[in-house]
Design an enzyme around this catalytic site. Structure first.
Site, PDB file in Angstrom:
ATOM      1  N   GLN A 128      18.070  40.604 -18.748  1.00 48.00           N
ATOM      2  CA  GLN A 128      17.779  39.086 -19.254  1.00 48.00           C
ATOM      3  C   GLN A 128      18.938  38.340 -19.143  1.00 48.00           C
ATOM      4  O   GLN A 128      20.091  38.695 -19.841  1.00 48.00           O
ATOM      5  CB  GLN A 128      17.398  39.433 -20.962  1.00 48.00           C
ATOM      6  CG  GLN A 128      17.303  38.369 -21.476  1.00 48.00           C
ATOM      7  CD  GLN A 128      17.094  38.338 -23.179  1.00 48.00           C
ATOM      8  OE1 GLN A 128      17.528  39.446 -23.587  1.00 48.00           O
ATOM      9  NE2 GLN A 128      16.761  37.710 -24.061  1.00 48.00           N
ATOM     10  N   SER A 131      22.309  34.372 -21.963  1.00 50.29           N
ATOM     11  CA  SER A 131      23.663  34.002 -22.764  1.00 50.29           C
ATOM     12  C   SER A 131      24.690  33.648 -21.754  1.00 50.29           C
ATOM     13  O   SER A 131      24.688  34.210 -20.477  1.00 50.29           O
ATOM     14  CB  SER A 131      24.251  35.308 -23.384  1.00 50.29           C
ATOM     15  OG  SER A 131      23.387  35.668 -24.431  1.00 50.29           O
ATOM     16  N   SER A 167      22.678  42.860 -20.209  1.00 48.23           N
ATOM     17  CA  SER A 167      22.500  44.309 -20.740  1.00 48.23           C
ATOM     18  C   SER A 167      21.593  45.013 -19.391  1.00 48.23           C
ATOM     19  O   SER A 167      20.765  44.433 -19.008  1.00 48.23           O
ATOM     20  CB  SER A 167      21.707  44.706 -22.043  1.00 48.23           C
ATOM     21  OG  SER A 167      22.246  44.394 -22.918  1.00 48.23           O
ATOM     22  N   GLU A 250      11.817  39.635 -28.723  1.00 51.74           N
ATOM     23  CA  GLU A 250      12.956  40.231 -28.984  1.00 51.74           C
ATOM     24  C   GLU A 250      13.251  40.495 -30.559  1.00 51.74           C
ATOM     25  O   GLU A 250      13.504  41.583 -31.177  1.00 51.74           O
ATOM     26  CB  GLU A 250      14.400  39.517 -28.533  1.00 51.74           C
ATOM     27  CG  GLU A 250      15.465  40.288 -28.573  1.00 51.74           C
ATOM     28  CD  GLU A 250      16.507  39.724 -27.889  1.00 51.74           C
ATOM     29  OE1 GLU A 250      16.606  38.700 -27.397  1.00 51.74           O
ATOM     30  OE2 GLU A 250      17.567  40.605 -27.327  1.00 51.74           O
TER      31      GLU A 250
HETATM   32  C1  LIG Z   1      24.888  44.661 -27.401  1.00 51.49           C
HETATM   33  C2  LIG Z   1      24.379  43.183 -27.034  1.00 51.49           C
HETATM   34  C3  LIG Z   1      23.705  43.067 -25.894  1.00 51.49           C
HETATM   35  C4  LIG Z   1      23.344  41.850 -25.489  1.00 51.49           C
HETATM   36  N1  LIG Z   1      22.505  41.773 -24.365  1.00 51.49           N
HETATM   37  C5  LIG Z   1      22.019  40.543 -23.868  1.00 51.49           C
HETATM   38  C6  LIG Z   1      21.260  40.341 -22.798  1.00 51.49           C
HETATM   39  O1  LIG Z   1      20.714  41.478 -22.150  1.00 51.49           O
HETATM   40  N2  LIG Z   1      21.251  39.189 -22.115  1.00 51.49           N
HETATM   41  C7  LIG Z   1      21.734  37.908 -22.788  1.00 51.49           C
HETATM   42  O2  LIG Z   1      21.340  36.871 -22.413  1.00 51.49           O
HETATM   43  N3  LIG Z   1      22.281  38.101 -23.883  1.00 51.49           N
HETATM   44  C8  LIG Z   1      22.700  39.388 -24.469  1.00 51.49           C
HETATM   45  N4  LIG Z   1      23.430  39.507 -25.537  1.00 51.49           N
HETATM   46  C9  LIG Z   1      24.434  38.316 -26.032  1.00 51.49           C
HETATM   47  C10 LIG Z   1      23.888  37.772 -27.199  1.00 51.49           C
HETATM   48  O3  LIG Z   1      22.500  37.263 -27.133  1.00 51.49           O
HETATM   49  C11 LIG Z   1      24.852  36.739 -27.890  1.00 51.49           C
HETATM   50  O4  LIG Z   1      26.218  37.429 -27.987  1.00 51.49           O
HETATM   51  C12 LIG Z   1      24.557  36.147 -29.041  1.00 51.49           C
HETATM   52  O5  LIG Z   1      23.380  35.187 -28.999  1.00 51.49           O
HETATM   53  C13 LIG Z   1      25.686  35.425 -29.662  1.00 51.49           C
HETATM   54  O6  LIG Z   1      25.997  34.479 -28.815  1.00 51.49           O
HETATM   55  P1  LIG Z   1      27.583  34.422 -28.659  1.00 51.49           P
HETATM   56  O7  LIG Z   1      28.132  35.813 -28.391  1.00 51.49           O
HETATM   57  O8  LIG Z   1      27.991  33.359 -27.577  1.00 51.49           O
HETATM   58  O9  LIG Z   1      28.634  34.156 -30.045  1.00 51.49           O
HETATM   59  P2  LIG Z   1      28.409  32.454 -30.445  1.00 51.49           P
HETATM   60  O10 LIG Z   1      27.347  31.807 -30.267  1.00 51.49           O
HETATM   61  O11 LIG Z   1      29.687  31.804 -29.827  1.00 51.49           O
HETATM   62  O12 LIG Z   1      28.981  32.846 -32.054  1.00 51.49           O
HETATM   63  C14 LIG Z   1      30.230  32.966 -32.506  1.00 51.49           C
HETATM   64  C15 LIG Z   1      30.323  33.254 -34.023  1.00 51.49           C
HETATM   65  O13 LIG Z   1      29.787  31.830 -34.642  1.00 51.49           O
HETATM   66  C16 LIG Z   1      28.865  31.909 -35.216  1.00 51.49           C
HETATM   67  N5  LIG Z   1      27.991  30.822 -35.496  1.00 51.49           N
HETATM   68  C17 LIG Z   1      27.643  30.223 -34.072  1.00 51.49           C
HETATM   69  N6  LIG Z   1      26.887  29.208 -34.595  1.00 51.49           N
HETATM   70  C18 LIG Z   1      26.566  29.065 -35.814  1.00 51.49           C
HETATM   71  C19 LIG Z   1      25.916  28.210 -36.582  1.00 51.49           C
HETATM   72  N7  LIG Z   1      24.982  27.131 -36.295  1.00 51.49           N
HETATM   73  N8  LIG Z   1      26.096  28.439 -38.016  1.00 51.49           N
HETATM   74  C20 LIG Z   1      26.615  29.466 -38.398  1.00 51.49           C
HETATM   75  N9  LIG Z   1      27.318  30.364 -37.493  1.00 51.49           N
HETATM   76  C21 LIG Z   1      27.341  29.970 -36.370  1.00 51.49           C
HETATM   77  C22 LIG Z   1      28.044  33.058 -34.875  1.00 51.49           C
HETATM   78  O14 LIG Z   1      27.079  33.855 -35.829  1.00 51.49           O
HETATM   79  C23 LIG Z   1      29.227  34.174 -34.293  1.00 51.49           C
HETATM   80  O15 LIG Z   1      29.851  34.858 -35.441  1.00 51.49           O
HETATM   81  C24 LIG Z   1      23.781  40.725 -26.065  1.00 51.49           C
HETATM   82  C25 LIG Z   1      24.883  40.938 -27.101  1.00 51.49           C
HETATM   83  C26 LIG Z   1      25.068  42.191 -27.388  1.00 51.49           C
HETATM   84  C27 LIG Z   1      26.133  42.230 -28.638  1.00 51.49           C
END
Ligand SMILES: Cc1cc2nc3c(=O)[nH]c(=O)nc-3n(C[C@H](O)[C@H](O)[C@H](O)COP(=O)(O)OP(=O)(O)OC[C@H]3O[C@@H](n4cnc5c(N)ncnc54)[C@H](O)[C@@H]3O)c2cc1C
Length: 392
Positions: A128, A131, A167, A250
């Protein structure tokens, strides 16, 4: 709310239980107990292909697509029995639970015929690719772009950009990617959902080392990578609508059956606490009892959600609740083990609990962070004003 199961549901549970026990005592005994995101990858893919060949991957799929179309309650029973049996966590989750339903709902007949059977058999493993470094919670900020190029042997999308946290992309044959196809567009407009062959030229998949010692997710770089023009799911420019459909899958049914796995983890903690004397500590005993009570609460909440008709605000709170519970369980496990938990030997209870603790840190991030879940509860559940967003 119903707290018991019908005779038909109990019969289904028995069918699942008997089959799994037979397999995991016999030809697939070696996969029992494999856990986490790095143990026994080859064996687990063999096991998952076996599940596909014997029809157990598509229980929930509609009959029109070769599934058995069991209802949500039976899906939960299946997931419960799967976790109880000690069978390993699924590596093909993305394909079976996210990509396949997306293609069923938004794809065309040619895509369904081409991809669904192979996905069911785990002959295609999917990544997927949503991100990006600056598009996680703010998914609409996707910057990976694709342009349609005319070619004598058929038009292609040419893709440039980077994805992250993909992932199991290192094992995947295909990826489903949200990309920007209208130059100059911003936000949710101008995006498309492309199916991309992952082994093709111009794609670099780099596994990310994690603190668990494994590498379940990856960075994926596109440098003039290509996919045929007809590999777009839904209409070009309507990728956001398709992505929202995928995220619904999801955050929905796929997470409902995991309580039996939690039960096994809690039982393991109790076993260790009794063996090493930690259970005699009143503070530890209280936390174990609390974890047990809260797990029971989760079970009743899940049953209430399943038997509810119409509006269901409890469902909005479920991910936030179970992920914070699971992280507290990990902390409890480490406190129960004490220093022994720091140097655990592979295969031991302590080793498994240590891995569980480390992996639980990601629970509050994937499929929508806890902060985002709170926003959803506030806005959709409680009707509070929507969060102010900067102008695009
Ligand atoms: C185990 C695992 C598997 C994953 N697998 C996949 C995958 O297969 N494919 C894929 O595409 N993605 C995958 N992801 C990614 C996942 O979807 C993202 O990590 C997640 O959506 C958060 O985005 P970010 O890491 O960019 O954090 P950010 O969006 O940068 O957020 C950073 C921090 O700011 C906070 N924040 C951001 N916006 C707001 C808001 N509006 N209000 C309050 N707080 C806020 C967040 O809660 C977080 O604490 C995976 C993640 C993990 C941990």
């Amino acid at each position: 709310m119903r707290l018991d199961f019908t005779p038909e549901q109990e019969a289904f549970r028995k069918e699942v239980r008997d089959w799994l026990d037979e397999q995991l005592a016999g030809p697939f005994a070696h996969v029992r107990g494999l856990e986490g995101t790095s143990e026994g990858i080859t064996e687990r893919f063999e096991w998952e292909r076996h599940l596909g060949r014997t029809g157990w991957n598509t229980l929930a799929w509609p009959k029109a697509f070769g599934g058995r179309q069991i209802d949500l309650m039976e899906q939960v029973l299946y997931h419960e029995e799967y976790a109880r049996s000690g069978a390993p966590g699924r590596l093909s989750h993305v394909g079976l639970e996210l990509v396949a339903p997306t293609i069923m709902m938004f794809g065309n007949d040619e895509q369904r015929a081409r991809f669904l059977p192979q996905t069911a058999l785990v002959e295609i493993v999917w990544a997927q690719l949503f991100s990006e470094p600056n598009a996680g919670s703010d998914l609409a900020n996707v910057q990976t772009r694709a342009r349609l190029e005319e070619r004598p042997d058929g038009d292609v999308w040419v893709i440039e950009g980077q994805k992250i946290w993909s992932s199991f992309a290192q094992y995947s044959q295909w990826g489903m990617a949200l990309v920007r196809t209208e130059p100059g567009s911003v936000g949710a407009k101008g995006l498309s959902m492309l199916l991309i062959p992952m082994q093709g030229k111009g794609i670099d998949i780099r596994p990310i080392s994690q603190m668990t010692g494994g590498s379940s997710f990856n960075e994926v770089f596109f440098d003039s990578a290509e996919t045929p023009a007809n590999n777009v799911v839904g209409a070009p420019g309507e990728g956001w609508k398709v992505a929202m459909g995928t995220l619904m899958f999801e955050r929905g049914g796929a997470t409902l059956g995991q309580q039996m796995g939690f039960r096994a983890e809690l039982d393991r903690i109790i076993r260790v606490a009794k063996a090493n004397g930690a259970a005699r500590d009143p503070g530890i005993a209280k936390r174990i009892a609390r974890a047990q009570a809260e797990l029971r609460t989760m079970r009743y909440t899940a049953l209430r959600m399943l038997s509810s008709t119409g509006g269901n605000r409890a469902a909005l709170t479920y991910k936030l609740y179970y992920t914070s519970w699971h992280q507290r369980l990990g902390e409890l496990a480490m406190d129960v083990m004490g220093a022994a938990g720091e140097i655990a030997e592979p295969g031991s209870d302590a080793y498994r609990l240590q891995k569980m603790y480390l992996e639980s840190r990601s629970d509050s991030i994937w499929a929508g962070t806890s902060q985002i879940q709170r926003n959803i509860i506030a806005e959709r559940g409680l009707g509070l004003p929507r969060e102010a967003k900067p102008a695009k």
